[in-house]
Scaffold this motif. Sequence first.
Motif, mmCIF file in Angstrom:
data_model
loop_
_atom_site.group_PDB
_atom_site.id
_atom_site.type_symbol
_atom_site.label_atom_id
_atom_site.label_comp_id
_atom_site.label_asym_id
_atom_site.label_seq_id
_atom_site.Cartn_x
_atom_site.Cartn_y
_atom_site.Cartn_z
ATOM 1 N N ALA A 1 0.830 -1.209 0.000
ATOM 2 C CA ALA A 1 0.000 0.000 0.000
ATOM 3 C C ALA A 1 0.859 1.251 0.000
ATOM 4 O O ALA A 1 1.662 1.447 0.910
ATOM 5 C CB ALA A 1 -0.888 0.017 1.248
ATOM 6 N N LEU B 1 -3.926 -3.001 -0.616
ATOM 7 C CA LEU B 1 -4.970 -2.037 -0.267
ATOM 8 C C LEU B 1 -5.278 -1.108 -1.424
ATOM 9 O O LEU B 1 -6.292 -0.413 -1.427
ATOM 10 C CB LEU B 1 -4.561 -1.219 0.965
ATOM 11 N N GLU B 2 -4.375 -1.077 -2.399
ATOM 12 C CA GLU B 2 -4.633 -0.289 -3.619
ATOM 13 C C GLU B 2 -4.440 -1.208 -4.817
ATOM 14 O O GLU B 2 -3.450 -1.937 -4.888
ATOM 15 C CB GLU B 2 -3.617 0.851 -3.760
ATOM 16 N N TYR C 1 -9.945 -4.171 -2.768
ATOM 17 C CA TYR C 1 -8.680 -4.613 -2.196
ATOM 18 C C TYR C 1 -8.395 -6.015 -2.732
ATOM 19 O O TYR C 1 -9.310 -6.739 -3.139
ATOM 20 C CB TYR C 1 -8.766 -4.646 -0.659
ATOM 21 N N SER D 1 -18.015 1.158 -2.578
ATOM 22 C CA SER D 1 -16.946 1.427 -3.549
ATOM 23 C C SER D 1 -17.510 1.990 -4.840
ATOM 24 O O SER D 1 -18.612 1.629 -5.254
ATOM 25 C CB SER D 1 -16.209 0.131 -3.919
ATOM 26 N N ILE E 1 -13.351 4.392 3.465
ATOM 27 C CA ILE E 1 -12.203 3.864 2.743
ATOM 28 C C ILE E 1 -12.585 3.345 1.344
ATOM 29 O O ILE E 1 -11.725 3.116 0.497
ATOM 30 C CB ILE E 1 -11.544 2.763 3.629
ATOM 31 N N PRO F 1 -11.409 5.349 -3.497
ATOM 32 C CA PRO F 1 -9.973 5.136 -3.734
ATOM 33 C C PRO F 1 -9.093 6.305 -3.297
ATOM 34 O O PRO F 1 -8.007 6.105 -2.774
ATOM 35 C CB PRO F 1 -9.898 4.911 -5.239
ATOM 36 N N MET G 1 -8.639 6.180 0.401
ATOM 37 C CA MET G 1 -7.744 5.056 0.699
ATOM 38 C C MET G 1 -6.293 5.464 0.434
ATOM 39 O O MET G 1 -5.390 5.148 1.196
ATOM 40 C CB MET G 1 -8.146 3.855 -0.166
ATOM 41 N N ARG G 2 -6.097 6.190 -0.651
ATOM 42 C CA ARG G 2 -4.719 6.610 -0.993
ATOM 43 C C ARG G 2 -4.124 7.509 0.069
ATOM 44 O O ARG G 2 -2.980 7.361 0.471
ATOM 45 C CB ARG G 2 -4.730 7.373 -2.320
ATOM 46 N N ALA H 1 -5.002 7.605 3.183
ATOM 47 C CA ALA H 1 -4.777 6.802 4.394
ATOM 48 C C ALA H 1 -3.494 5.978 4.272
ATOM 49 O O ALA H 1 -2.712 5.887 5.221
ATOM 50 C CB ALA H 1 -5.978 5.887 4.636
ATOM 51 N N THR H 2 -3.279 5.387 3.093
ATOM 52 C CA THR H 2 -2.090 4.545 2.942
ATOM 53 C C THR H 2 -0.811 5.398 2.859
ATOM 54 O O THR H 2 0.236 4.986 3.313
ATOM 55 C CB THR H 2 -2.178 3.653 1.684
#
Length: 421
Positions: free
Chosen positions: A82, A204-205, A220, A241, A368, A371, A374-375, A377-378
């Motif tokens: 990730a 995760l990505e 994921y 999503s 999350i 995307p 999520m990005r 966060a990662t």
Amino acid sequence: MPGPVESADVIVVGAGPAGSAAAVHLAGAGLDVLLLEKAVFPREKVCGDGLTPRAVRELAGLGLDTRPEAGWRHNLGLRIWAGRPYPYLMPWPVLADFPAYGLVRRRADFDALLADRAVQAGARLVQPVTVTAPVLNRAGRVVGVQTKAGTQYHAPVTLACDGNSARLAIAAGRDRRLDRPLGVAVRAYYASPRADDLWLESWLELWDGPPGRSHLLPGYGWSFPLGDGCCNVGLGLTDSSTGFGRVDYRDLLRRWLDTTPPEWGFREANRQGRIGSAALPMGFNRRPLYRDGLLLAGDAAGLVNPFNGEGVSYALESGRYAAEQIVQARSRGLGCGAAERALQAYPVRLGRAWGGYFRLGAVFGHIIGHPRVMRLATRYGLPVPAVRQLVHRLLANLSDQSPRDVYDVVVNTLSRLTPSA
Ligand SMILES: Cc1cc2nc3c(=O)[nH]c(=O)nc-3n(C[C@H](O)[C@H](O)[C@H](O)COP(=O)(O)OP(=O)(O)OC[C@H]3O[C@@H](n4cnc5c(N)ncnc54)[C@H](O)[C@@H]3O)c2cc1C
């Protein structure tokens, strides 16, 4: 109307993890159990085949020997990809309440083993038999089930463990809750040199080209090494999503896997068997979990963890909780008010165990599921070791009930303070 062909103390419909676990506990307590299964073992089941320490703990409680000497493949934790070109290693935590290893085992084999264990414990497994509807008495109470072949099985209590189709629950009028998250996952087996890896891998990505310079796909991904020359590789996404319900999941899987290094072997030429997909019913998505002699467990009750898509452990655990409440009810004399209260305590018990946690998971999944979020966060969260450890423990729902460190305190407090799902 056809007469009953057989009767028992309890009917369990479906011999997946929920049904077989319930049958082991019920038969172990001396109850006469009929375990009715649509398929004939061994049968394929679309799954990632990954078992966290939560599931391993339940297997121990079922009397299964999960040591490597007994043929089980242990894993050490998660390797997470990730936000950077090299992964994070997250070993399973060392806790009092859970073992520090996970397992991977093909469901074709795993489910047959669990069903065998139920038979060993004394349950009567009947296969193949497709249950179509409940049998009701005049008061509307479930007193058995009807099968496709036209026969009936009778018992004072029935447990629906027939998976995400929830056919029995639907026929009994137990509705799906539309306010709960729903996921879809797709998986295939690939012959791969990574099959002996000791880590479960998770992405995760998902990119459809070079990371950061191509399209970020929803969902994921995972690769779970089976140790038999193959990896179980797949991806999942939830209804929060972008693109859920509109994307071609098989195409999504291929587009992602084409970006993985060719030497890993995740290519069509190495695929063994079909690409399979199925729904992930999450966060208590059906109700009521008990009414009128019928309890729901596992996927039939919508008990997949919204944080990580894990369902086997929750199926095994809910099967055990249901069995324990039925045993208590029977000891009070089924049919009396005191017995009914023991059965009514089943949903309360599940709510106490996972209500807050699943609600938290639904919110987490919603945030999350985008995307871009999520990005962020990662990129900014995961590099911080304390955040990473907390996320790992939270996602897998692994903490000691008597807290031993700050992560236990945070996970337990968050789950307790969040209103039940
Ligand atoms: C692609 C994918 C990957 C996944 N990966 C993982 C993972 O790695 N780890 C994890 O923990 N979870 C995973 N899950 C979730 C997990 O597979 C389920 O949560 C789990 O199988 C639920 O167990 P169950 O016993 O409730 O239902 P099931 O395993 O579905 O068992 C239900 C049983 O009931 C039988 N049945 C169905 N209808 C009838 C009927 N009418 N009459 C009689 N019998 C019937 C079926 O044949 C089956 O044997 C994944 C799911 C998917 C779709």
